[in-house]
Every structure is written in C-alpha cells, then in structure tokens.
Write a protein that holds these residues in place. Structure first.
Motif, PDB file in Angstrom:
ATOM      1  N   LEU A 109       0.823  -1.213   0.000  1.00 31.32           N
ATOM      2  CA  LEU A 109       0.000   0.000   0.000  1.00 31.32           C
ATOM      3  C   LEU A 109       0.854   1.258   0.000  1.00 31.32           C
TER       4      LEU A 109
ATOM      5  N   ARG B 250       4.986   2.417   4.352  1.00 30.53           N
ATOM      6  CA  ARG B 250       4.353   2.187   5.645  1.00 30.53           C
ATOM      7  C   ARG B 250       5.489   2.124   6.666  1.00 30.53           C
TER       8      ARG B 250
ATOM      9  N   TYR C 217      -2.606   5.929   2.860  1.00 29.67           N
ATOM     10  CA  TYR C 217      -1.719   5.073   2.074  1.00 29.67           C
ATOM     11  C   TYR C 217      -1.402   5.714   0.731  1.00 29.67           C
TER      12      TYR C 217
ATOM     13  N   ARG D 198      -3.002   2.979  -2.349  1.00 32.69           N
ATOM     14  CA  ARG D 198      -4.266   2.257  -2.404  1.00 32.69           C
ATOM     15  C   ARG D 198      -5.274   2.880  -3.365  1.00 32.69           C
TER      16      ARG D 198
END
Length: 470
Positions: A155, A158, A379, A382
C-alpha cells in the motif's frame, strides 16, 4: 513496496522504513499457498438471506502475538481460519509453540518455557506485517533476537519508525541488517510516554511491551480502534491491569510472568461487516448481517444513510467477550435511488471512518447518482488500485495517488482480472463482479483469503454464484 534492504556487506543501520462453513476443497486451497486460487463469478444476481460475521482478522493476529505472554494454555474461541492467521501460526509453531485447531474454530496454544527463535519460519513471516507485533512480547524474556522484514499488503510507504521509537522507551535497540531487524534489549520501565503515531499495530506493540512491565506505563496518543480494544480485553483476562480502553490514554500495569489457562473470544469483524454491506448495496439486495459490532461502524452507517441507503438494526446484545455491543443489521434494497455525498469521504482514526472501510464506498459511489471525492490520505498507493474498478464499468478518475473521483450511476460489466496485492482493493473487484451481469474471472485470490474466511461459500449461501478453481 518492500522494506529498504541494506547492502549485506555494509554496517547495520538504524531502523529502516517499511515500504511497502469450510468446505474440504476450500481447506485444501487454504493450506497451499504455492497454488494459485481463482474465482469464477456469475454476476447480476440479487442476494438474499442472512450471514453471520466471523471474528476480526486484525484482532486475531494481535491476539496470537499476545499469547506468547502466557505460559499457561490459551484457547481462542471462534477464531478466524484465514491465510493471515495461518501464516502467524506457522511462525509461532516454528519457534516451539504447540498449536491445535479444535472443534468450532477453537484454537489452542501452549508456549514452551524456551522459544527456539533461531528456527523462526522466515518465509511465513515475510508474508505478514503482523510479525512486527512479536517484538513487544519477545523482548520480555529475550535479550537479543531477529525478526524478518514485515510483508502484508502493498500500500505504499508504511514506516516502522513509530515501532522503533515506542519500543526504545522500553529499552529495545533495533537495527536493520540484511532482510531483518536485529533487536537487543536492556529492559526498562518508561513511565509516561507518547506514541509517535497513533497506529494500530504500533499501539498493540507498545501495549504488549507494557504488559511485561510491573511498573505503571502511561501511554498517550494510543489508537482507540477495535483491534486495540480486543487486545486490551484479552490482556485484562490474563491479569494485566489496563485503564482507558477505547480512549487515546492508556494506563497499564503489567506482570513479570503470566501462567494462566484461559479462554477468550475475539469480537466479530467490523470490516467484514462493511464488505457485506457494500456487496448488498452494489447488487441492490436485501440481506441481514448478524453479530455486527455496530458502534465500530456508526459513522459509516450515517454516511450510507445520507446517501439514501435504508437499513434497520436489532436491539443490541453483548459479544462473547462480554464487552462489545453487537446487533443484527438488515440492509434494504434502494432500487437505484442513491445520491453521492456532497462532501468528500476520507478515513481517520477511530471514531472516524475506518481506513479499511473506506474502500467499500467506491463501488457504492459508483452506483449512486453524482460525483464522490474519495481521499485515501493514509496510504500512498491504495487509491491507485481503486481505478481497477473502471474495468468493471465503474467511472473512476484517478486524481493523484491519494484521491479519486467516482461518478455514477454506472452499469457494471463482466471482466477477467487479477487481484491487486492488497486485501481491501482486491475484495472490491469481487463486489463489482457480483453486481455485473455475465461471468467474470478473478485470478489469484490469495490476498482476499488473507482476511476473509470461506468467502465464496458464504456468498453462495446468500444467492451468489461464485466458484473456486485453480
């Protein structure tokens, strides 16, 4: 994206960013991750009947990590039999935990006195981001250990920095070497601390670290989300004192050693509830979803109501853990009378709109009259996957890596597609195929099986036509 991997010949560097009813036939698919599994969907059918929610995926993986704190027998009742859980079980078994599935999805765990961390199953560990939550419990009885880089949904960036910053407060020193995080522990009590980021796994990791500290730990900026609450209720049951559950301020007084034979039932999954809500609305169907933790999706329901969706909720009753309020939710047919919201849809920390529920508004917006702006700011990648729904006829305009315009109403069409490498966007394609007339193919659905148990069979019980094949 995968974590940045340092040159194996280089010196270790500081903590790197992380980029990045069961049928026998279905069980065979579940147990073989090397075999691609696909779905054949005959769409255009109205759904009907009722479906009962399974336990939460995100709570389940945190509870598996938390079981390492207990030297007694831990039994989890009604536990989800999904790929993400299977990967974590493979990791725990590889380090010596005895695990057995009993009747009715009861999972029994017995940890040994000494874990064999050198045998940790790296292949399984790299397929789940949840492996990061092993650091919190492991640091209580290991002065030095390694954890492979975390995987999971792709995504975008992170960062795992918040985990580092939080666990440093408990005396953990973490460095990134070749494809792994090396952890050294000089354990200490942090007293009062503030999380760098109010993330769910970060909060869980911090709680698990605090659970082994006998002095009080005061955590500020904690996530209040459902999976964090479920973890806290379990820890209370094994003797950890926790105040402030459901708030961003937690007071935790841990234990130096826990040996208790217990049973615990994780709460039903609010994200699964949103999947079935979206499936019902997109196919213009009436279904009843049983055992919904409705307070955890209250904002989502208000947004849906303002779009013109009609639903009824039963009187509330308690979940098996005795804490969470559940209800049966019936989604009624809208017969095409939905309108786009005038303002944007965006996620936030609880009690905001859950980040994992936001994607399920995309197919709903696609059949509503008007234009909806969906801003998935958490994100980086996404929103890009949302554009895949255009292959099914939904009008999705990608504005940038975080934002899309969805215009409706759209007439959905059949398609032959492969799942993107992210759970929620992949499940959106299945919803679109359920609504599209004709036969669609959805290839390589491992990513969906990470989070949803026996989904094809459960949809078929609602009147869908979904065939699993390989």
């Amino acid at each position: 994206m995968i974590p940045d991997i340092p040159n194996p010949d280089s010196e270790p560097v500081s903590f790197a960013n992380d980029r990045d009813a069961l049928s026998p036939s279905f069980l065979d698919h579940l147990q073989s991750t090397s075999r691609e599994v696909h779905l054949r969907v005959e769409g255009g059918r109205k759904l009907h009947g009722d479906v009962t929610l399974k336990a939460s995926k995100n709570a389940a993986v945190a509870l598996l990590c938390a079981s390492l704190l207990n030297y007694g027998v831990t039994k989890f009742l009604n536990f989800p039999r999904i790929e993400e859980v299977t990967r974590m079980i493979e990791v725990l078994e590889s380090i010596g935990v005895k695990i057995n599935w009993r009747d009715n999805n009861t999972l029994e765990l017995r940890r040994p006195k000494k874990l064999t961390l050198e045998n940790l199953n790296e292949e399984a560990a790299r397929k789940t981001r949840s492996v990061l939550m092993l650091i919190g419990p492991l640091m209580h009885d290991h002065e030095e250990f390694d954890i492979p880089y975390a995987g999971g949904c792709k995504l975008g960036e992170r960062t795992v920095k918040p985990h580092q910053y939080a666990l440093e407060e408990f005396g953990a020193s973490i460095t990134a070497t070749d494809k792994r995080y090396s952890v050294k522990v000089d354990k200490k009590a942090p007293g009062e601390m503030t999380l760098y980021e109010s993330g769910n796994t970060v909060t869980n990791n911090t709680i698990l670290a605090a659970a082994g500290v006998v002095e009080e730990t005061f955590i500020q900026a904690a996530s209040c989300d459902y999976m964090v609450q479920d973890l806290c209720y379990f820890l209370q049951k094994i003797g950890i004192e926790i105040e402030g559950i459901g708030t961003p301020l937690l007071r935790i007084r841990g234990l130096s050693r826990i040996k208790k034979n217990i049973e615990y039932s994780p709460t039903e999954d609010p994200i699964e509830a949103m999947f079935f809500i979206s499936a019902a609305v997109t196919t213009d169907s009436e279904i009843t979803i049983r055992r919904v933790p409705f307070r955890w999706i209250s904002l989502e329901l208000i947004k849906l109501k303002r779009m013109g969706i009609r639903y009824t909720i039963s009187s509330p009753y308690k979940a098996a853990n005795g804490h969470v309020d559940l209800a049966d939710l019936t989604i009624h047919r809208h017969e095409g009378k939905l309108s786009a919201l005038p303002d944007k849809l965006h996620p936030n920390v609880w009690p905001g709109l859950n980040p994992d529920n936001l994607p399920y508004f995309v197919p709903i917006a696609g059949i509503a009259t008007g234009q909806t702006l969906i801003h998935d700011w958490i994100y980086e990648s996404r929103a890009i996957y949302y554009a895949e729904l255009s292959k099914l006829g939904i009008k999705v305009e990608l504005l940038d890596q975080h934002r899309v315009h969805v215009r409706g109403p759209s007439e959905l069409v059949k398609a032959n597609m492969s799942c993107p490498p992210a759970l929620r966007p992949a499940s959106l394609l299945l919803i679109g195929m359920l609504a599209a007339s004709g036969v669609s193919i959805l290839r390589n659905v491992y990513v969906i099986n990470r989070g949803y148990e026996d989904l094809a069979a459960r949809l078929n019980l609602l009147g869908a036509s979904v065939e699993v094949f390989s």
